[in-house]
Design an enzyme around this catalytic site. Structure first.
Site, PDB file in Angstrom:
ATOM      1  N   CYS A  13       0.863  -1.182   0.000  1.00  0.00           N
ATOM      2  CA  CYS A  13       0.000   0.000   0.000  1.00  0.00           C
ATOM      3  C   CYS A  13       0.901   1.234   0.000  1.00  0.00           C
ATOM      4  O   CYS A  13       1.686   1.431   0.939  1.00  0.00           O
ATOM      5  CB  CYS A  13      -0.861  -0.011   1.260  1.00  0.00           C
ATOM      6  N   CYS A  58      -0.778   3.521  -6.597  1.00  0.00           N
ATOM      7  CA  CYS A  58      -1.727   2.922  -5.650  1.00  0.00           C
ATOM      8  C   CYS A  58      -1.943   1.503  -6.144  1.00  0.00           C
ATOM      9  O   CYS A  58      -2.208   1.297  -7.335  1.00  0.00           O
ATOM     10  CB  CYS A  58      -3.039   3.690  -5.629  1.00  0.00           C
TER      11      CYS A  58
END
Ligand code: DGL
Length: 219
Positions: free
Chosen positions: A75, A192
């Site tokens: 992440c 992302c």
């Protein structure tokens, strides 16, 4: 014979699966634990202190529960903040996921690169420092998307997501006057881990072809 390693892969949601599939390809023999902190999703909507206060103790609990040999923070929104805290507190090795600005700028021919991430990731000092250190003469545009990670989760769970909703998030990445403009954006960093879940649609909805940089294989 040594026992196969246990690898813990962590994300705020399902985006880390784009990293997991690459790790499994490299180490099909390992044991895996995949943890999605969906109670706190999306991380991109939380402040920096909140994310640190949430993730650092949570990873401690997960280490105690799964006893991993390696933890992958799949992440960008978390990795750009918590890696030093995790390494200070726990002895397990960590691998993070941060925007692939260096390879993107090295390969851009038009010298115009966009970084598409959550609003949190593009605000981070860590990301700004990567641009300062590695832009290699490129013009880098930071694009903070409010909703693309949530749209990716919806699409993966079978809900309808309109082309218009995805195009609106993508539009600010494309600087220039079309495919023949020599100064157009030619490279977009997917900063992302959720975004590669929408890869087919990103390619189809892009105003002109670009190189999409997904760091998962490098991780
Ligand atoms: N998958 C996460 C990332 O790579 C972000 C999604 C979120 O906002 O939680 O940044």
């Amino acid at each position: 014979m040594t026992a196969p390693p246990t690898i813990l892969v962590f994300d705020s949601g399902l985006g880390g699966l784009t990293v997991l599939r690459e790790i499994v390809r490299a180490r099909p023999d390992a044991h895996y634990a995949y943890v999605a902190d969906d109670a706190f999703f999306p991380y991109g909507h939380h402040g920096e202190d909140e994310i640190i206060a949430r993730v650092v103790p949570l990873i401690g609990e997960l280490i105690a529960a799964h006893k991993p040999d390696l933890v992958v923070i799949a992440c960008n929104t978390a990795s750009t903040l918590v890696m030093s805290h995790l390494r200070e507190q726990y002895t397990v090795p960590f691998v993070g996921t941060v925007p692939a600005i260096k390879p993107a700028c090295a390969s851009s021919k038009t010298k115009r690169v966009s970084v598409l991430g959550t609003k949190g990731t593009v605000k981070r000092e860590y990301t700004r420092a990567l641009i300062r250190d590695f832009s290699q003469g490129c013009e880098v545009t930071l694009v903070g998307s409010a909703d693309l990670a949530s749209l990716a989760e919806k699409a993966l769970s079978g809900e309808a997501v309109s082309d218009a909703a995805i195009s609106a998030e993508l539009a600010p990445c494309f600087i220039g006057n079309g495919a023949s403009d020599p100064d157009r954006t030619d490279t977009v960093v997917l900063a992302c881990t959720h975004y590669p879940l929408l890869m087919d649609r990103l390619v189809r909805l892009a105003p002109w072809p670009v190189d999409w940089i997904d760091p998962a294989p490098a991780i």
